[in-house]
Design a protein around this motif. Structure first.
Motif, PDB file in Angstrom:
ATOM      1  N   VAL A  88       0.836  -1.204   0.000  1.00 39.77           N
ATOM      2  CA  VAL A  88       0.000   0.000   0.000  1.00 39.77           C
ATOM      3  C   VAL A  88       0.869   1.251   0.000  1.00 39.77           C
ATOM      4  CG1 VAL A  88      -1.776   1.269   1.266  1.00 39.77           C
ATOM      5  CG2 VAL A  88      -1.831  -1.234   1.199  1.00 39.77           C
ATOM      6  N   LEU A  89       1.866   1.292   0.877  1.00 44.36           N
ATOM      7  CA  LEU A  89       2.704   2.480   1.009  1.00 44.36           C
ATOM      8  C   LEU A  89       3.504   2.746  -0.261  1.00 44.36           C
ATOM      9  CD1 LEU A  89       3.736   4.791   2.740  1.00 44.36           C
ATOM     10  CD2 LEU A  89       5.435   3.228   3.704  1.00 44.36           C
ATOM     11  N   LEU A  90       4.084   1.715  -0.847  1.00 41.29           N
ATOM     12  CA  LEU A  90       4.844   1.917  -2.081  1.00 41.29           C
ATOM     13  C   LEU A  90       3.937   2.353  -3.221  1.00 41.29           C
ATOM     14  CD1 LEU A  90       7.437  -0.983  -1.925  1.00 41.29           C
ATOM     15  CD2 LEU A  90       7.865   1.461  -1.660  1.00 41.29           C
ATOM     16  N   GLY A  91       2.690   1.909  -3.210  1.00 36.29           N
ATOM     17  CA  GLY A  91       1.733   2.385  -4.202  1.00 36.29           C
ATOM     18  C   GLY A  91       1.481   3.876  -4.084  1.00 36.29           C
ATOM     19  N   GLN A  92       1.356   4.364  -2.851  1.00 34.08           N
ATOM     20  CA  GLN A  92       1.139   5.788  -2.631  1.00 34.08           C
ATOM     21  C   GLN A  92       2.366   6.604  -3.022  1.00 34.08           C
ATOM     22  OE1 GLN A  92       0.184   6.028   1.527  1.00 34.08           O
ATOM     23  NE2 GLN A  92      -1.792   5.021   1.287  1.00 34.08           N
ATOM     24  N   VAL A  93       3.537   6.116  -2.637  1.00 29.71           N
ATOM     25  CA  VAL A  93       4.774   6.853  -2.891  1.00 29.71           C
ATOM     26  C   VAL A  93       5.147   6.809  -4.371  1.00 29.71           C
ATOM     27  CG1 VAL A  93       7.237   6.918  -2.365  1.00 29.71           C
ATOM     28  CG2 VAL A  93       5.602   6.538  -0.540  1.00 29.71           C
ATOM     29  N   ALA A  94       4.950   5.666  -5.019  1.00 31.32           N
ATOM     30  CA  ALA A  94       5.310   5.538  -6.431  1.00 31.32           C
ATOM     31  C   ALA A  94       4.465   6.449  -7.310  1.00 31.32           C
ATOM     32  CB  ALA A  94       5.170   4.087  -6.879  1.00 31.32           C
ATOM     33  N   CYS A  95       3.232   6.727  -6.914  1.00 36.32           N
ATOM     34  CA  CYS A  95       2.381   7.639  -7.684  1.00 36.32           C
ATOM     35  C   CYS A  95       2.840   9.082  -7.543  1.00 36.32           C
ATOM     36  CB  CYS A  95       0.933   7.526  -7.227  1.00 36.32           C
ATOM     37  SG  CYS A  95       0.162   5.973  -7.669  1.00 36.32           S
ATOM     38  N   ALA A  96       3.388   9.439  -6.396  1.00 35.31           N
ATOM     39  CA  ALA A  96       3.760  10.825  -6.126  1.00 35.31           C
ATOM     40  C   ALA A  96       5.218  11.147  -6.482  1.00 35.31           C
ATOM     41  CB  ALA A  96       3.519  11.141  -4.656  1.00 35.31           C
ATOM     42  N   HIS A  97       6.088  10.156  -6.522  1.00 39.71           N
ATOM     43  CA  HIS A  97       7.517  10.381  -6.751  1.00 39.71           C
ATOM     44  C   HIS A  97       8.028   9.453  -7.847  1.00 39.71           C
ATOM     45  CE1 HIS A  97       7.712  12.786  -3.090  1.00 39.71           C
ATOM     46  NE2 HIS A  97       6.997  11.851  -2.501  1.00 39.71           N
ATOM     47  N   ARG A  98       9.078   9.871  -8.506  1.00 35.18           N
ATOM     48  CA  ARG A  98       9.704   9.052  -9.535  1.00 35.18           C
ATOM     49  C   ARG A  98      10.807   8.226  -8.875  1.00 35.18           C
ATOM     50  NH1 ARG A  98      11.889  12.802 -13.472  1.00 35.18           N
ATOM     51  NH2 ARG A  98      13.923  12.211 -12.724  1.00 35.18           N
ATOM     52  N   LEU A  99      10.533   6.973  -8.638  1.00 37.59           N
ATOM     53  CA  LEU A  99      11.463   6.088  -7.953  1.00 37.59           C
ATOM     54  C   LEU A  99      11.894   4.960  -8.878  1.00 37.59           C
ATOM     55  CD1 LEU A  99       9.530   5.707  -4.589  1.00 37.59           C
ATOM     56  CD2 LEU A  99      11.388   7.287  -5.078  1.00 37.59           C
ATOM     57  N   ALA A 100      13.120   4.477  -8.686  1.00 36.79           N
ATOM     58  CA  ALA A 100      13.610   3.350  -9.482  1.00 36.79           C
ATOM     59  C   ALA A 100      14.109   2.223  -8.600  1.00 36.79           C
ATOM     60  CB  ALA A 100      14.724   3.815 -10.416  1.00 36.79           C
ATOM     61  N   LEU A 101      14.661   2.558  -7.426  1.00 34.69           N
ATOM     62  CA  LEU A 101      15.273   1.561  -6.552  1.00 34.69           C
ATOM     63  C   LEU A 101      14.870   1.825  -5.117  1.00 34.69           C
ATOM     64  CD1 LEU A 101      17.417  -0.716  -6.016  1.00 34.69           C
ATOM     65  CD2 LEU A 101      19.097   1.121  -5.845  1.00 34.69           C
ATOM     66  N   ILE A 102      14.484   0.774  -4.420  1.00 37.12           N
ATOM     67  CA  ILE A 102      14.139   0.862  -2.996  1.00 37.12           C
ATOM     68  C   ILE A 102      15.006  -0.156  -2.261  1.00 37.12           C
ATOM     69  CG2 ILE A 102      12.335   0.498  -1.266  1.00 37.12           C
ATOM     70  CD1 ILE A 102      11.563   2.805  -2.883  1.00 37.12           C
ATOM     71  N   TRP A 103      15.693   0.289  -1.213  1.00 34.55           N
ATOM     72  CA  TRP A 103      16.438  -0.628  -0.349  1.00 34.55           C
ATOM     73  C   TRP A 103      15.552  -1.026   0.819  1.00 34.55           C
ATOM     74  CZ3 TRP A 103      20.150   3.561  -1.508  1.00 34.55           C
ATOM     75  CH2 TRP A 103      21.120   3.161  -2.432  1.00 34.55           C
ATOM     76  N   ALA A 104      15.636  -2.275   1.209  1.00 34.74           N
ATOM     77  CA  ALA A 104      14.819  -2.783   2.315  1.00 34.74           C
ATOM     78  C   ALA A 104      15.603  -3.835   3.080  1.00 34.74           C
ATOM     79  CB  ALA A 104      13.523  -3.373   1.770  1.00 34.74           C
ATOM     80  N   ASP A 105      15.135  -4.151   4.278  1.00 33.27           N
ATOM     81  CA  ASP A 105      15.781  -5.207   5.062  1.00 33.27           C
ATOM     82  C   ASP A 105      15.137  -6.550   4.747  1.00 33.27           C
ATOM     83  OD1 ASP A 105      13.401  -5.187   6.456  1.00 33.27           O
ATOM     84  OD2 ASP A 105      14.235  -4.314   8.266  1.00 33.27           O
ATOM     85  N   GLY A 106      15.565  -7.574   5.442  1.00 31.73           N
ATOM     86  CA  GLY A 106      15.113  -8.935   5.178  1.00 31.73           C
ATOM     87  C   GLY A 106      13.636  -9.170   5.413  1.00 31.73           C
TER      88      GLY A 106
END
Length: 162
Positions: A59-77
C-alpha cells in the motif's frame, strides 16, 4: 529506503488500530516509512503493530510511487518474498534486499540502511512521537509529517545563518 518502527500506544489509541508485534514485543502501532537517500520523508503509513511489513509495503509503495519518480528501494530482510516481484511488475521498482552477513551477531546497521535508522532517531527526538498518543492512525501519520517539517526547517535555518 523502506522500513518500519514499532512504538507503544497510549491508552487513548483505539483497540482496532493497535496490535502486538511479536518480534519487538511491543503492544501498539507500527510506523511504515519510505525515505530518500538524504533521509527525508517521502511517505508514512501507521498501522496496528501486528500488520506485516510486506502487506503494508504494498500500500505504502503504491502511494509513494504515484507521487515520486522512484527506481530503486532498499529494504531489510523483512520485505523478501513475493513483494520483490510485485514491486517490479506493478510499480516498475527494483526492491533490493540488504541482508547482513552470517558472521554478524546482534544489532548491526547495514550499508545504506543507516539512513532510515537515522530518520527514526530524528523521530525519537520529537517527544510526542516516543509513544503513540493519537486516537486515529491518520493523526499519528500527521504527527510524523509535522516532526519532519520541524526537522527540515531547522536544517534550512542552520544552513542560511552564517
Amino acid at each position: 529506503m523502506i522500513d518500519s518502527q514499532s512504538v507503544k500506544a497510549d491508552a487513548v489509541a483505539g483497540s482496532e488500530s493497535r496490535g502486538f508485534d511479536g518480534g519487538k514485543l511491543v503492544n501498539g502501532r507500527k510506523r511504515h516509512v519510505v525515505v530518500d537517500t538524504l533521509g527525508l520523508l517521502l511517505g508514512v503509513m501507521v498501522t496496528a503493530a501486528d500488520t506485516g511489513d510486506r502487506v503494508a509495503a504494498r500500500v505504502l509503495l503504491g502511494q509513494v510511487a504515484c507521487a515520486h519518480r522512484l527506481a530503486l528501494i532498499w529494504a531489510d530482510g523483512g520485505y523478501t518474498g513475493s513483494l520483490i516481484e510485485f514491486c517490479l511488475a506493478v510499480f516498475a521498482l527494483v526492491l533490493a534486499i540488504v541482508k547482513r552477513s552470517d558472521g554478524h551477531k546482534g544489532f548491526v546497521v547495514l550499508h545504506k540502511r543507516w539512513i532510515v535508522e537515522r530518520f527514526f532517531a530524528h523521530l525519537m527526538r520529537t517527544r510526542r512521537l516516543v509513544r503513540d498518543f493519537e486516537r486515529r492512525t491518520t493523526s499519528a501519520e500527521a504527527m510524523v509529517y509535522w516532526s519532519m517539517i520541524l526537522f527540515m526547517t531547522r536544517r534550512l535555518a542552520r544552513s542560511h545563518s552564517g
